[in-house]
Design a protein around this motif. Structure first.
Motif, mmCIF file in Angstrom:
data_model
loop_
_atom_site.group_PDB
_atom_site.id
_atom_site.type_symbol
_atom_site.label_atom_id
_atom_site.label_comp_id
_atom_site.label_asym_id
_atom_site.label_seq_id
_atom_site.Cartn_x
_atom_site.Cartn_y
_atom_site.Cartn_z
ATOM 1 N N LEU A 176 53.704 26.016 -24.499
ATOM 2 C CA LEU A 176 54.310 25.448 -25.705
ATOM 3 C C LEU A 176 53.486 24.284 -26.255
ATOM 4 O O LEU A 176 53.271 24.179 -27.471
ATOM 5 N N GLU A 177 53.004 23.428 -25.377
ATOM 6 C CA GLU A 177 52.195 22.299 -25.844
ATOM 7 C C GLU A 177 50.819 22.771 -26.330
ATOM 8 O O GLU A 177 50.187 22.086 -27.148
ATOM 9 N N SER A 178 50.379 23.941 -25.882
ATOM 10 C CA SER A 178 49.113 24.504 -26.375
ATOM 11 C C SER A 178 49.190 24.882 -27.848
ATOM 12 O O SER A 178 48.168 24.966 -28.529
ATOM 13 N N THR A 179 50.401 25.117 -28.340
ATOM 14 C CA THR A 179 50.554 25.507 -29.749
ATOM 15 C C THR A 179 50.217 24.373 -30.707
ATOM 16 O O THR A 179 50.004 24.599 -31.896
ATOM 17 N N VAL A 180 50.196 23.153 -30.199
ATOM 18 C CA VAL A 180 49.865 21.987 -31.049
ATOM 19 C C VAL A 180 48.734 21.158 -30.455
ATOM 20 O O VAL A 180 48.434 20.075 -30.922
ATOM 21 N N TYR A 227 49.326 11.638 -22.140
ATOM 22 C CA TYR A 227 49.538 12.707 -23.122
ATOM 23 C C TYR A 227 50.855 12.469 -23.869
ATOM 24 O O TYR A 227 51.873 12.095 -23.270
ATOM 25 N N LYS A 228 50.851 12.696 -25.174
ATOM 26 C CA LYS A 228 52.057 12.561 -25.999
ATOM 27 C C LYS A 228 52.625 13.948 -26.283
ATOM 28 O O LYS A 228 52.011 14.756 -26.980
ATOM 29 N N TYR A 229 53.813 14.202 -25.737
ATOM 30 C CA TYR A 229 54.450 15.511 -25.906
ATOM 31 C C TYR A 229 54.969 15.691 -27.324
ATOM 32 O O TYR A 229 55.501 14.758 -27.923
ATOM 33 N N LYS A 230 54.817 16.921 -27.821
ATOM 34 C CA LYS A 230 55.195 17.208 -29.205
ATOM 35 C C LYS A 230 56.279 18.280 -29.324
ATOM 36 O O LYS A 230 56.921 18.391 -30.360
ATOM 37 N N HIS A 253 62.693 14.332 -20.852
ATOM 38 C CA HIS A 253 61.427 13.716 -21.246
ATOM 39 C C HIS A 253 61.606 12.251 -21.625
ATOM 40 O O HIS A 253 62.547 11.879 -22.340
ATOM 41 N N ASN A 254 60.684 11.448 -21.143
ATOM 42 C CA ASN A 254 60.636 10.036 -21.536
ATOM 43 C C ASN A 254 59.562 9.874 -22.613
ATOM 44 O O ASN A 254 58.362 9.980 -22.325
ATOM 45 N N PRO A 255 59.950 9.645 -23.872
ATOM 46 C CA PRO A 255 58.954 9.547 -24.953
ATOM 47 C C PRO A 255 57.996 8.370 -24.806
ATOM 48 O O PRO A 255 56.978 8.312 -25.498
ATOM 49 N N LYS A 256 58.303 7.445 -23.889
ATOM 50 C CA LYS A 256 57.410 6.306 -23.662
ATOM 51 C C LYS A 256 56.580 6.470 -22.387
ATOM 52 O O LYS A 256 55.884 5.538 -21.970
ATOM 53 N N ALA A 257 56.616 7.659 -21.801
ATOM 54 C CA ALA A 257 55.894 7.897 -20.547
ATOM 55 C C ALA A 257 54.388 7.688 -20.702
ATOM 56 O O ALA A 257 53.713 7.251 -19.769
#
Length: 353
Positions: free
Chosen positions: A261-265, A286-289, A343-347
């Motif tokens: 899924l993260e490969s799509t972006v 890495y920032k998850y999208k 998910h922690n967006p500040k990780a």
């Protein structure tokens, strides 16, 4: 970022050698990495953790019997682990042998049925192997191949248990390892999830030998993952966008699903469908999208997978939760217990000493 940061001591008796059959014994750790809280439950209660409108995405790859045993003319034993089928008589694979393998070595797989192979060339750690037979590579694999269990599982696959390393929804042959987070699901659970209003869809990522490959570089940023075939369809992308617009969560089942899924972006500003190879290696920073929550097992020390979950939840959250898991005797790896990680967006801001 040093590899030793991802080491922890784990005794052998915490590595599950058999699937946990009794649903009431399948433990589930819930890690709310935003609140830095850990909760304990059972996996069959996952239905109470998932919300109506959540989009549950799973990897429908199926493990091929990729391990083939052969002999050299001298009698020396050879083990082939097929990484990729190139055409009807050619594969890319690893070779295990007591002695160094030379190019053009002739291999005997089955003398009575005239099944042979020759080693044509070498690419990094992989060999290009040509099969010599009146039947196709795929038929050779089906007849003579064995399911390649991870090296830490000592049991053997036989006719009675050959399906226990496959998820119940696997349909696309191509992996040499199972997306084991999916082994916790059964038909009754799927039925109840759908009844609750949780959407279920599939991607495909054919897991290669990189899943077993140890990291050689002490600086993890220098590590390279081998390319794996990945398919995320336009229909899946549409459902992801629809889910996000409604404010609902994307829940990935397994690290292979998350990577797909993260490969799509990964190399694009916009989410796109994929039908190509990916070698995305996700580590802290890495920032998850795409992914909002992850269902996963407990992973090996110093592996690419514990590095990935550290990037998702935060390094200190993961190392703390693993210490709690060990103290509470959770079972680890492919046949072990599981985690639900928010998910922690500040990780990505974690500073690792």
């Amino acid at each position: 970022m040093h590899l030793k940061n991802f080491y922890f001591k784990l005794s052998k008796n915490m590595i599950s050698q058999h699937p946990i059959i009794n649903k009431n014994k399948k433990k589930l750790m819930i890690l709310d990495s935003i609140k830095k809280k850990v909760y304990h439950g059972k996996f069959n209660n996952i239905i109470n953790i998932l919300n109506k409108g959540d989009l549950l995405i799973l990897n429908n790859t199926r493990v091929i019997p990729a391990r083939i045993f052969a002999k050299k003319i001298s009698g020396g034993k050879i083990e082939i682990l097929i990484e990729k089928i190139l055409n009807n008589n050619m594969v890319l694979g690893k070779i295990k042998s007591n002695k160094k393998i030379k190019i053009n070595t002739f291999l005997i797989i089955n003398y009575e049925n005239n099944i042979y192979a020759t080693i044509k060339s070498k690419y990094n750690i992989f060999y290009k192997i040509k099969f010599i037979s009146s039947i196709t590579v795929w038929n050779i694999i089906k007849i003579y191949g064995k399911i390649p269990l991870p090296p830490y599982i000592k049991k053997k696959i036989d006719k009675k248990n050959k399906n226990e390393y496959q998820t119940i929804y696997s349909s696309k042959y191509g992996s040499i390892a199972s997306p084991t987070a999916g082994l916790h699901f059964d038909k009754i659970l799927f039925k109840n999830l759908i009844k609750k209003g949780i959407k279920i869809i599939f991607i495909t990522l054919h897991i290669g030998s990189g899943t077993f490959q140890s990291i050689k570089s002490l600086n993890i940023k220098n590590h390279k993952i081998h390319k794996e075939q990945c398919i995320v369809t336009k229909n899946v992308i549409k459902k992801i966008i629809k889910c996000k617009l409604k404010g609902n969560r994307i829940v990935a089942v397994g690290t292979s699903t998350l990577r797909a899924l993260e490969s799509t972006v990964f190399k694009s500003k916009y989410i796109i469908s994929l039908k190509k190879e990916t070698n995305i290696f996700i580590y802290p920073g890495y920032k998850y999208k795409i992914v909002d929550a992850l269902i996963t097992n407990f992973h090996l020390p110093c592996s690419t997978l514990i590095i990935l979950v550290s990037s998702f939840a935060g390094y200190y959250n993961i190392m703390s939760s693993y210490r709690i898991a060990i103290k509470n005797k959770y079972k680890f790896f492919s046949y072990g217990d599981s985690m639900f990680i928010i998910h922690n967006p500040k990780a990505f801001l974690d500073k690792i000493n």
